[in-house]
Scaffold this motif. Structure first.
Motif, PDB file in Angstrom:
ATOM      1  N   LEU A  21       0.822  -1.211   0.000  1.00 59.17           N
ATOM      2  CA  LEU A  21       0.000   0.000   0.000  1.00 59.17           C
ATOM      3  C   LEU A  21       0.855   1.259   0.000  1.00 59.17           C
ATOM      4  O   LEU A  21       0.470   2.294  -0.547  1.00 59.17           O
ATOM      5  CB  LEU A  21      -0.919   0.015   1.226  1.00 59.17           C
ATOM      6  N   TYR A  22       2.028   1.158   0.629  1.00 62.76           N
ATOM      7  CA  TYR A  22       2.895   2.333   0.761  1.00 62.76           C
ATOM      8  C   TYR A  22       4.204   2.192  -0.017  1.00 62.76           C
ATOM      9  O   TYR A  22       5.149   2.947   0.209  1.00 62.76           O
ATOM     10  CB  TYR A  22       3.171   2.597   2.253  1.00 62.76           C
ATOM     11  N   ASN A  23       4.224   1.212  -0.935  1.00 61.13           N
ATOM     12  CA  ASN A  23       5.407   1.006  -1.781  1.00 61.13           C
ATOM     13  C   ASN A  23       6.681   0.892  -0.953  1.00 61.13           C
ATOM     14  O   ASN A  23       7.720   1.474  -1.290  1.00 61.13           O
ATOM     15  CB  ASN A  23       5.546   2.150  -2.798  1.00 61.13           C
ATOM     16  N   ALA A  24       6.590   0.164   0.136  1.00 57.31           N
ATOM     17  CA  ALA A  24       7.736  -0.012   1.034  1.00 57.31           C
ATOM     18  C   ALA A  24       8.293  -1.423   0.902  1.00 57.31           C
ATOM     19  O   ALA A  24       7.531  -2.397   0.816  1.00 57.31           O
ATOM     20  CB  ALA A  24       7.315   0.246   2.477  1.00 57.31           C
ATOM     21  N   HIS A  25       9.607  -1.538   0.895  1.00 63.43           N
ATOM     22  CA  HIS A  25      10.230  -2.853   0.799  1.00 63.43           C
ATOM     23  C   HIS A  25      10.570  -3.360   2.193  1.00 63.43           C
ATOM     24  O   HIS A  25      11.346  -2.751   2.926  1.00 63.43           O
ATOM     25  CB  HIS A  25      11.498  -2.805  -0.039  1.00 63.43           C
ATOM     26  N   LEU A  26       9.981  -4.478   2.560  1.00 67.03           N
ATOM     27  CA  LEU A  26      10.307  -5.187   3.794  1.00 67.03           C
ATOM     28  C   LEU A  26      10.748  -6.593   3.441  1.00 67.03           C
ATOM     29  O   LEU A  26      10.193  -7.209   2.522  1.00 67.03           O
ATOM     30  CB  LEU A  26       9.094  -5.266   4.729  1.00 67.03           C
ATOM     31  N   THR A  27      11.714  -7.115   4.166  1.00 65.52           N
ATOM     32  CA  THR A  27      12.110  -8.513   4.001  1.00 65.52           C
ATOM     33  C   THR A  27      11.315  -9.340   5.002  1.00 65.52           C
ATOM     34  O   THR A  27      11.452  -9.155   6.216  1.00 65.52           O
ATOM     35  CB  THR A  27      13.611  -8.700   4.244  1.00 65.52           C
TER      36      THR A  27
END
Length: 335
Positions: free
Chosen positions: A208-214
């Motif tokens: 939703l927030y174009n964030a990259h999480l592993t």
């Protein structure tokens, strides 16, 4: 003058029809017809319906608030009903106090029934606010709490690096991991959870927030198969399960009936087992000078402090939340 209306099998259609008819035909009698046939035993003065059925949004909000009072008390019930309307329909529409159409009435009826069964409003809406952002939530994740926002604020305030490596253990909806990533854009953030459903919610919120999480699906109580693949971290944070089974009797029904038990209760003889295991894990995975952050139960602060101290951590601090309860613990892994 006689007014005839046909009542089909859908109660909302009936409510809508009666509500519209009654506002125009005060002082007249209304006869119900079943499948086109007059039913002489269903003769109603229109004035009856004005106080029983309504299609005006603000009236529906008041009605729901009254119904919820027995569950939450009047103030919270009013807040929940108002919040439901504003989040779904939008504040401008609520202020205009519209007459709802059949589709909107059907949604309201369904949502009201869910609330009256003790389901939290965040699950009914499928979303919750955290740190100024709207996040998806469902029963596979805990509903983010204001106290957890305070924990995130503490981490952000104390972080001096522009590109820290961060691990969130027991990420749930991803509220902690996602907020830290968005507030520290150059950070590298890992989010770990045992629940496949929780990780899916975290993945959705990150998108939703174009964030990259592993993301990592893993059991903190069985770290051997996966801990070697992780890097060293500047920050490890966790809000783990910590409620003892005997404390169930003090909890609200809307929590016990709908929020995930595995995120609330440590399924272990030792309810503080996650604090022990995460502290041990952190001695292997924190960089020298790295920081450990916990959200803690207010009545176990000293015990958890002793657990963390036993693993060699220094500069241990216990901080209070806005309600004055011991709620956060931070410690530094020695150089």
């Amino acid at each position: 003058m006689k007014i005839f209306i046909s009542i089909d099998k859908h109660p909302i259609h009936a409510l809508y029809t009666i509500g519209c008819v009654c506002t125009n035909f005060m002082g007249h009698d209304i006869y119900r017809t079943d499948q086109g046939r007059l039913n002489p035993f269903h003769r109603y003065p229109a004035s009856v319906f004005l106080f029983t059925f309504t299609t005006m949004l603000n009236d529906l909000i008041k009605q729901l608030s009254q119904q919820l009072t027995s569950i939450y008390g009047s103030r919270e019930a009013n807040n929940i009903a108002q919040y439901l309307a504003e989040e779904h329909f939008g504040k401008p529409l609520v202020r205009s106090n519209p007459t709802l159409d059949m589709e909107q009435l059907h949604w309201w009826e369904t949502a009201s029934k869910r609330l009256l069964s003790n389901e939290p409003v965040q699950y009914v809406l499928g979303k919750a606010w955290f740190y100024g952002r709207k996040l998806k939530v469902d029963p596979s994740t805990l509903i983010p709490r204001p106290e957890t926002e305070e924990l995130v604020e503490l981490i952000l305030k104390e972080n001096n690096s522009s590109n820290p490596t961060i691990l969130d253990i027991g990420c749930g909806s991803g509220c902690i991991a996602l907020t830290l990533k968005l507030e520290i854009p150059n950070s590298e953030v890992f989010a770990l959870d045992k629940s496949t459903g929780a990780l899916e919610v975290t993945r959705t919120n990150a998108a939703l927030y174009n964030a990259h999480l592993t993301l990592l699906e893993a059991d903190m109580l069985n770290p051997e198969p996966w801990e070697a693949q992780l890097p060293q971290f500047d920050i490890i944070v966790s809000n783990p399960p910590y409620i003892a089974p005997e404390d169930k009797k003090t909890m609200e029904n809307n929590v016990l009936m709908f929020e995930p038990m595995s995120a609330l209760f440590a399924e272990h003889a030792d309810p503080l087992v996650f604090y022990r295991e995460i502290s041990r894990f952190a001695t292997k995975k924190l960089k020298p000078g790295g920081k450990l952050y916990f959200e803690i139960p207010h009545n176990k602060a000293e015990t958890i402090e002793e657990i963390v101290k036993s693993y060699g951590f220094e500069e241990i601090r216990i901080l209070q939340d806005m309600q004055g309860n011991d709620r956060m613990l931070t410690a530094i892994f020695p150089q």
